[in-house]
Enzyme design. Structure first.
Site, short mmCIF file in Angstrom:
data_model
loop_
_atom_site.label_atom_id
_atom_site.label_comp_id
_atom_site.label_asym_id
_atom_site.label_seq_id
_atom_site.Cartn_x
_atom_site.Cartn_y
_atom_site.Cartn_z
N ASP A 121 0.80 -1.24 0.00
CA ASP A 121 0.00 0.00 0.00
C ASP A 121 0.83 1.29 0.00
OD1 ASP A 121 -2.63 -1.01 -0.12
OD2 ASP A 121 -2.50 -1.60 1.98
N ASP A 181 -6.40 -3.64 -6.56
CA ASP A 181 -6.10 -2.34 -5.96
C ASP A 181 -4.63 -1.95 -6.15
OD1 ASP A 181 -7.93 -4.11 -4.73
OD2 ASP A 181 -8.13 -2.87 -2.95
N1 GLY Z 1 -7.40 -1.08 -1.06
C1 GLY Z 1 -8.40 -1.48 -0.16
C2 GLY Z 1 -9.76 -1.06 -0.51
O1 GLY Z 1 -10.05 -0.57 -1.57
O2 GLY Z 1 -10.61 -1.23 0.32
#
Ligand code: GLY
Length: 407
Positions: A121, A181
């Site tokens: 992330d 993501d």
């Molecule tokens: N990247 C985590 C979400 O979109 O909840």
């Protein structure tokens, strides 16, 4: 009209009439917000309550609980960069030093993440905070943090698979999970190549996008959420969901990340395969029978209780921001994508989705859904919805002007 004058225009009908500007008809306090500046000012009227919050490294605003309290997180949370990012976006629009001062304080808390190699992330956390800050200030320290963060993210790359590993949790379920993501984190790597001239960041990002293109998408251009790989052979082991309704369903924010991610990947590489994929993802979203009339998706396109399923305003904001950019590349669908973005923004900017101006917290949009299967953050304001909504508002006003510079 001068931005600061617009901000003053918030304070009542008398001032609004005085501020209506050349060639515009007089406004009233109850008039619908129509100009881009009015939409931005209304958003900042909500966000500016964040200027009064004392920065706390353990309480970076993430969401509003159902009891009205703010859910705060540490820098390690994937959402930590969005609230500082919102303040930077506000600074970019207003030039108000109060936003800059507050953004700098919250951003500083995130610096230690540049060493955190336990998650993918990094882009969400560091690029949305330090990246936005760098775009506005050219602070060389921010640049150094961005480069170090990209180096740390690179340690998660497996060349056999051709992907960056997303998560380290759920080791009993997955060996090398990659979630859709993760496409958003690539922007940090492209940035690092521009900063350093070292093409290895670019090559990893390009390959990750190619691998994800090959394995995440179904024939209708919807995307799985999680693809698990064998780290030794590089082969796909399974395809599943984590935050969606079912493994085979289309989790709304996942489709949004895919659209945004491939639009950005095309911008950064010029690889026409990414443009074609982004266009097809866009068509999937817009043609979907379960896309509501106001174009703010249900939390999953295949949610079982549509039309009573919760919406996800965050997915809508990500989609709108992506469409503003994609419409500038897509010769075949320029008008369709731009119109769709405008329609989504009209919905999000209405009373149905805007947090009431009287609320005491600094969030802008209501009705986002974070993780429905875990019964967590359902139908609440969330910081990343606000981030992409603000970015989309600025793209609506200025057009797409380049990575991390909506100004
Ligand atoms: N990247 C985590 C979400 O979109 O909840």
């Amino acid at each position: 009209m001068n931005k600061l004058v617009h901000i003053l225009c918030l304070f009542g009908a008398t001032v609004l009439i005085g501020c209506s500007g050349q060639g515009q008809r007089p406004s009233t306090a109850t008039e619908k917000l129509v100009t881009d500046d009015q939409l931005i000012v209304a958003a900042l009227q909500r966000l500016e309550k964040g200027l009064a919050i004392t920065p706390d490294s353990n309480q970076i605003p993430r969401a509003v609980e159902h009891d009205g309290s703010i859910r705060g997180v540490k820098s390690s949370d994937w959402t930590s960069g969005f609230f500082p990012g919102n303040l930077w976006l506000a600074y970019g629009y207003t030039n108000d030093p109060r936003y800059r001062e507050q953004a700098e304080k919250w951003t500083a808390f995130i610096e230690k993440e540049k060493h955190n190699n336990r998650t993918h992330d990094m882009g969400f956390k560091v690029n949305c905070s330090f990246g936005q800050g760098y775009a506005l200030t050219q602070n060389p320290h921010y640049k150094a943090v961005l480069i170090k963060s990209a180096e740390t993210l690179m340690t998660r790359y497996n060349p056999k698979i051709g992907s960056l590993r997303s998560w380290d949790h759920n080791r009993d379920k997955w060996e090398f999970p990659v979630i859709i993501d993760n496409m958003l984190n690539l922007e940090l790597l492209f940035l690092a190549t521009r900063f350093t001239g070292d093409s290895s960041f670019y090559k990893v990002a390009h390959q990750h996008a190619l691998t994800t293109m090959q394995h995440h998408f179904r024939s209708d251009y919807s995307t799985f959420h999680v693809v698990d790989y064998d780290p030794v052979t590089g082969k796909v082991k399974s395809k599943a969901t984590h935050q969606g309704y079912a493994d085979g369903s289309s989790w709304a924010r996942g489709q949004a990340w895919a659209l945004y991610g491939y639009t950005m990947a095309y911008r950064e590489t010029g690889d026409k395969r990414f443009l074609e994929l982004a266009e097809n993802i866009g068509q999937f979203i817009l043609n979907h029978k379960n896309l509501p009339a106001d174009m703010v998706p249900y939390w999953d396109f295949d949610a079982p209780n549509i039309p009573d399923a919760p919406r996800d305003a965050s997915a809508a904001a990500v989609i709108a921001s992506a469409f503003y950019e994609l419409s500038t590349y897509s010769a075949a669908h320029t008008a369709r994508f731009k119109t769709a973005a405008d329609q989504i923004m009209a919905a999000l900017s209405s009373d149905a989705y805007l947090v009431p101006a009287t609320a005491s917290h600094p969030f802008i949009l209501r009705h986002s859904t974070g993780n429905l299967p875990k019964n967590d953050e359902i139908d609440v304001p969330i910081s990343y919805a606000d981030y992409y909504y603000l970015e989309a508002l600025l793209r609506k006003k200025n057009g797409f002007t380049g990575p991390l510079s909506a100004f």
